[in-house]
Design a protein around this motif. Structure first.
Motif, mmCIF file in Angstrom:
data_model
loop_
_atom_site.group_PDB
_atom_site.id
_atom_site.type_symbol
_atom_site.label_atom_id
_atom_site.label_comp_id
_atom_site.label_asym_id
_atom_site.label_seq_id
_atom_site.Cartn_x
_atom_site.Cartn_y
_atom_site.Cartn_z
ATOM 1 N N LYS A 40 13.664 32.265 72.656
ATOM 2 C CA LYS A 40 13.147 32.028 74.629
ATOM 3 C C LYS A 40 12.921 30.613 74.485
ATOM 4 O O LYS A 40 12.828 29.644 75.265
ATOM 5 C CB LYS A 40 12.732 33.101 75.345
ATOM 6 C CG LYS A 40 13.142 34.651 75.573
ATOM 7 C CD LYS A 40 12.340 35.185 76.346
ATOM 8 C CE LYS A 40 13.100 36.956 76.552
ATOM 9 N NZ LYS A 40 11.882 37.587 76.822
ATOM 10 N N GLY A 41 12.490 30.291 73.549
ATOM 11 C CA GLY A 41 11.620 28.863 73.814
ATOM 12 C C GLY A 41 10.189 28.056 74.199
ATOM 13 O O GLY A 41 10.386 27.733 74.624
ATOM 14 N N VAL A 61 0.547 20.962 60.827
ATOM 15 C CA VAL A 61 1.081 21.612 61.666
ATOM 16 C C VAL A 61 0.926 21.862 63.258
ATOM 17 O O VAL A 61 1.274 23.091 62.860
ATOM 18 C CB VAL A 61 2.745 21.652 61.633
ATOM 19 C CG1 VAL A 61 4.024 20.619 62.927
ATOM 20 C CG2 VAL A 61 3.378 20.649 60.615
ATOM 21 N N VAL A 62 0.896 21.628 64.664
ATOM 22 C CA VAL A 62 0.531 22.474 65.307
ATOM 23 C C VAL A 62 1.203 21.504 66.180
ATOM 24 O O VAL A 62 1.859 20.623 66.380
ATOM 25 C CB VAL A 62 -1.613 21.694 65.333
ATOM 26 C CG1 VAL A 62 -2.270 23.325 64.272
ATOM 27 C CG2 VAL A 62 -1.646 20.578 66.181
ATOM 28 N N GLY A 63 1.664 22.412 67.593
ATOM 29 C CA GLY A 63 2.722 22.207 68.803
ATOM 30 C C GLY A 63 2.220 23.657 69.826
ATOM 31 O O GLY A 63 2.069 24.678 69.644
ATOM 32 N N TYR A 64 4.254 22.849 70.343
ATOM 33 C CA TYR A 64 4.326 23.570 71.231
ATOM 34 C C TYR A 64 5.752 24.194 71.575
ATOM 35 O O TYR A 64 6.796 22.655 71.018
ATOM 36 C CB TYR A 64 3.597 23.876 72.331
ATOM 37 C CG TYR A 64 3.780 22.845 73.136
ATOM 38 C CD1 TYR A 64 4.696 22.332 74.415
ATOM 39 C CD2 TYR A 64 3.483 21.708 73.643
ATOM 40 C CE1 TYR A 64 5.050 21.653 75.246
ATOM 41 C CE2 TYR A 64 3.430 20.728 74.508
ATOM 42 C CZ TYR A 64 4.172 20.720 74.902
ATOM 43 O OH TYR A 64 4.061 19.567 76.118
ATOM 44 N N ARG A 65 6.905 24.216 71.555
ATOM 45 C CA ARG A 65 8.141 24.527 72.754
ATOM 46 C C ARG A 65 8.317 25.015 73.375
ATOM 47 O O ARG A 65 7.400 26.224 74.250
ATOM 48 C CB ARG A 65 8.559 24.802 71.495
ATOM 49 C CG ARG A 65 10.239 25.146 71.906
ATOM 50 C CD ARG A 65 10.895 23.970 70.721
ATOM 51 N NE ARG A 65 12.369 23.626 71.258
ATOM 52 C CZ ARG A 65 12.923 22.960 72.103
ATOM 53 N NH1 ARG A 65 13.041 22.462 73.174
ATOM 54 N NH2 ARG A 65 14.553 23.416 71.816
ATOM 55 N N HIS A 66 8.670 24.086 74.663
ATOM 56 C CA HIS A 66 8.578 24.906 76.304
ATOM 57 C C HIS A 66 10.107 24.356 76.302
ATOM 58 O O HIS A 66 10.489 23.519 76.996
ATOM 59 C CB HIS A 66 7.558 23.880 77.318
ATOM 60 C CG HIS A 66 8.021 24.526 78.454
ATOM 61 N ND1 HIS A 66 8.387 24.259 79.341
ATOM 62 C CD2 HIS A 66 7.015 26.039 78.442
ATOM 63 C CE1 HIS A 66 7.539 25.313 80.684
ATOM 64 N NE2 HIS A 66 7.534 26.682 79.866
ATOM 65 N N LYS A 67 10.693 25.474 75.926
ATOM 66 C CA LYS A 67 11.947 25.550 76.164
ATOM 67 C C LYS A 67 12.857 25.001 77.716
ATOM 68 O O LYS A 67 13.880 24.461 78.564
ATOM 69 C CB LYS A 67 13.404 25.839 75.791
ATOM 70 C CG LYS A 67 14.533 26.210 76.018
ATOM 71 C CD LYS A 67 15.646 27.243 75.600
ATOM 72 C CE LYS A 67 16.761 27.507 75.322
ATOM 73 N NZ LYS A 67 18.065 28.632 74.588
ATOM 74 N N PRO A 68 12.444 25.247 78.688
ATOM 75 C CA PRO A 68 12.945 25.418 79.832
ATOM 76 C C PRO A 68 12.493 24.080 80.373
ATOM 77 O O PRO A 68 13.925 24.057 81.894
ATOM 78 C CB PRO A 68 11.833 27.186 81.304
ATOM 79 C CG PRO A 68 11.537 27.629 79.464
ATOM 80 C CD PRO A 68 11.083 26.892 78.922
ATOM 81 N N THR A 69 11.935 23.278 80.104
ATOM 82 C CA THR A 69 11.926 21.941 80.712
ATOM 83 C C THR A 69 12.117 20.990 79.362
ATOM 84 O O THR A 69 11.832 19.468 80.025
ATOM 85 C CB THR A 69 10.665 21.639 81.058
ATOM 86 O OG1 THR A 69 9.429 22.243 80.140
ATOM 87 C CG2 THR A 69 9.538 22.540 82.393
#
Length: 257
Positions: A61-62, A75-83
């Motif tokens: 779902k990202g 490594v740190v981060g995020y993924r926000h597929k909707p945007t």
């Protein structure tokens, strides 16, 4: 996630058989006769592969945050597929205190580099770059094509001999079957050595069956790799920085992004 306990069937209600309204010869109504009690039944234990596939499903779902740790690098981060937004920050061992940060907002790719918290490209602003100019073999930006940015779910797609023990999944993975990942690139695989096709893993799940941590016990020079996922479905993505904080990337930047 704990393995489901054995399910026990509920006890049948006791039915009281009334007489025909006539008293017995001794004047006492017949005693109640209990119905047979159902024997306890147990559900079959879950298939470990089904549990593993379900654990990977939420990643697709990202919408999550992540960390990757290996050989002193983080490594740190995020993924926000909707945007169409994602962010990744790589920090190399403390001796260098070198960081690379990439922010993707839609089709715009930005990068920031620093050593000991001091920028060495630009004046501290984000550098906008054209990913088409970046080499695929070294480009951090190409990681953002995959909805599974840290690659933990993709790694588990190559799992075998999977077992479910005390709520954890264990087994082996063949890293040669995985694609180009920020967690395990070709150089990292070389550090692992001959055992790259049979790496033991342990995967932790939350109470909803989602993958929260994957530990790869690679041994060799690479050591242990740890990938974590958190904040499923609740990530708040970054907005595009103001134009005053963005400048055009110099040619030399494309050696890194």
């Amino acid at each position: 996630m704990r393995a489901p306990r054995w399910a026990v069937a509920s006890t049948a209600a006791v039915l009281v058989l009334a007489g025909c309204g006539q008293p017995a010869d001794n004047g006492v109504a017949p005693s109640a006769t209990p119905a047979p009690t159902a024997s306890p039944t147990a559900t079959a234990p879950p298939d470990p592969l089904d549990v593993l596939n379900a654990a990977r499903r939420e990643i697709s779902k990202g919408n999550y945050r992540f960390t990757v740790k290996r050989s002193g690098a983080t490594v740190v981060g995020y993924r926000h597929k909707p945007t169409g937004t994602a962010r990744l920050k790589l920090t190399l061992p403390k001796s260098d205190n070198y960081t690379v940060e990439v922010l993707v907002v839609g089709k715009t790719h930005l990068a920031h580099f620093s050593v000991k918290n001091e920028p060495f490209y630009g004046d501290g602003e984000w550098l906008k770059y054209d990913r088409k100019k970046a080499g695929k073999n070294v480009s951090i930006s190409h990681f953002f094509d995959d909805v599974d940015l840290p690659g933990g779910g993709e790694i588990l797609a190559a799992a075998r001999d999977v077992r479910l023990e005390n709520g954890d999944l264990t087994g082996l993975v063949d890293l040669m079957q995985t694609q180009f990942l920020p967690a395990l690139d070709s150089k990292a695989r070389d550090l692992i050595g001959d055992e790259v096709s049979k790496i033991p893993f342990v995967a932790d799940l939350d109470d909803q069956g989602r993958l929260t941590k994957l530990v790869l016990k690679t041994g060799g020079k690479l050591g242990q790799v740890e990938i974590t996922y958190s904040e499923y479905g609740t990530v708040k993505p970054d907005r595009m920085p103001p134009a005053s904080d963005v400048s055009t990337a110099p040619t030399g930047l494309y050696r890194y992004v």
